[in-house]
Enzyme design. Structure first.
Site, PDB file in Angstrom:
ATOM      1  N   LYS A   1      11.959  -0.340  23.436  1.00 54.53           N
ATOM      2  CA  LYS A   1      11.997   1.017  23.989  1.00 54.53           C
ATOM      3  C   LYS A   1      13.196   1.198  24.928  1.00 54.53           C
ATOM      4  O   LYS A   1      13.886   2.219  24.877  1.00 54.53           O
ATOM      5  CB  LYS A   1      10.684   1.314  24.726  1.00 54.53           C
ATOM      6  CG  LYS A   1      10.363   2.792  24.805  1.00 54.53           C
ATOM      7  CD  LYS A   1      10.123   3.396  23.425  1.00 54.53           C
ATOM      8  CE  LYS A   1      10.008   4.910  23.522  1.00 54.53           C
ATOM      9  NZ  LYS A   1       9.910   5.527  22.187  1.00 54.53           N
TER      10      LYS A   1
ATOM     11  N   TYR B   1       7.697  -4.749  23.200  1.00 55.15           N
ATOM     12  CA  TYR B   1       7.774  -3.290  23.122  1.00 55.15           C
ATOM     13  C   TYR B   1       8.782  -2.747  24.128  1.00 55.15           C
ATOM     14  O   TYR B   1       9.570  -1.850  23.815  1.00 55.15           O
ATOM     15  CB  TYR B   1       6.403  -2.669  23.380  1.00 55.15           C
ATOM     16  CG  TYR B   1       6.440  -1.161  23.537  1.00 55.15           C
ATOM     17  CD1 TYR B   1       6.757  -0.336  22.461  1.00 55.15           C
ATOM     18  CD2 TYR B   1       6.160  -0.557  24.768  1.00 55.15           C
ATOM     19  CE1 TYR B   1       6.799   1.048  22.598  1.00 55.15           C
ATOM     20  CE2 TYR B   1       6.205   0.821  24.915  1.00 55.15           C
ATOM     21  CZ  TYR B   1       6.520   1.616  23.830  1.00 55.15           C
ATOM     22  OH  TYR B   1       6.566   2.989  23.980  1.00 55.15           O
TER      23      TYR B   1
END
Length: 283
Positions: free
Chosen positions: A167, A163
């Site tokens: 991001k 993640y």
């Protein structure tokens, strides 16, 4: 500068932070394209592109709800073209659409990593890419990513590397595009919340009702985004902003208005650098 008559293209604007930014702009009389996937009601997620459109128009803006998959090149290009056709131009792009799964490398299915990369990093880059020719015709063009400062610390990756990569990829697009587009006068900035924000993702994926009560409302990001868009694009670009610190610098003093439950201490969000102190009591 007022947002009246300005046209915004916001990915993931059917709910949450994207919708809060849309409604804030709508209250000033802006045009908003809701570029999101949810056309039919979801059992666990409130809002569709059509309910968002109703809210935007009730707030004083004009809305164009479009089913858009930011992974699909033709879908994005067509939606941007429809926006310009409907409203006569494009002034602001908000890359808000994002996928999240907080699992470590060993526990992350590669299909899920691919999804996060395709929506977060690739979707942001592609939406920005095809928006640029339209933004070049605007008097005060802005691109905004809902992504964190590039604070490359091990703690921001350990435990959820897939993640974090996806991001931070959005933030790398900010870094590069700010330089690429500086001479064209197109501002490219990033905005990130200091605390968790009361959204469906927080409730369903991160911490349930308890974390919702320890969060701020999405309206803080709506106010911060509006303040960014009112900045001259040739003078305000390449910034990685934390919502409350930026607003405090713009004269905001009342941060209590954004607390879901004033009696509960606020929960800090991921990726907030330690050298950016909070301007308000976290409780």
């Amino acid at each position: 500068m007022s947002l009246a008559g300005k046209t915004l293209f916001i990915t993931g604007a059917s709910r949450g932070i994207g919708l809060a930014i849309a409604l804030r702009a709508a209250r000033e009389g802006a045009n908003v394209t809701i570029a999101a996937k949810t056309a039919e009601p979801h059992p666990k997620l409130e809002g569709t592109i059509y309910t968002a459109a109703d809210e935007i128009e009730a707030a004083g803006g004009k809305a164009l709800p479009l089913v858009v998959d930011v992974r699909d090149e033709e879908s994005v290009k067509d939606a941007l073209d429809q926006t310009v056709s409907a409203f006569g131009g494009l002034d602001i792009v908000v890359n808000n659409a994002s996928a999240i799964q907080l699992t470590n490398v060993q526990k992350t299915d590669m299909k899920r990593f691919d999804l996060m990369h395709q929506i977060n990093t690739r979707g942001t880059l592609m939406t920005s890419k095809y928006a640029i020719p339209h933004l070049e015709k605007s008097e005060n063009p802005h691109i905004l990513m809902l992504s964190p400062p590039l604070d490359m610390k091990e703690k921001w990756f350990a435990g959820h590397t897939p993640y974090s990569i996806a991001k931070y990829g959005m933030s790398l697009v900010v870094l590069g595009l700010a330089g690429e587009l500086r001479s064209a006068g197109i501002a490219v900035n990033a905005l990130w919340p200091r605390t968790t924000i009361a959204t469906a993702a927080v409730k369903n994926l991160l911490g349930g009702d308890a974390l919702m009560r320890a969060s701020r409302t999405p309206e803080i990001l709506g106010d911060a985004a509006a303040a960014i868009f009112e900045k001259p694009s040739r003078e305000f670009t390449g910034n990685f902003l934390i919502d409350d610190t930026f607003l405090a610098g713009e004269g905001w003093t009342d941060f209590e208005q954004y607390r879901v439950d004033p009696g509960v201490a606020l929960a800090p969000d991921f990726f907030v650098p330690e050298d950016i102190p909070a301007p308000a009591d976290m409780g």
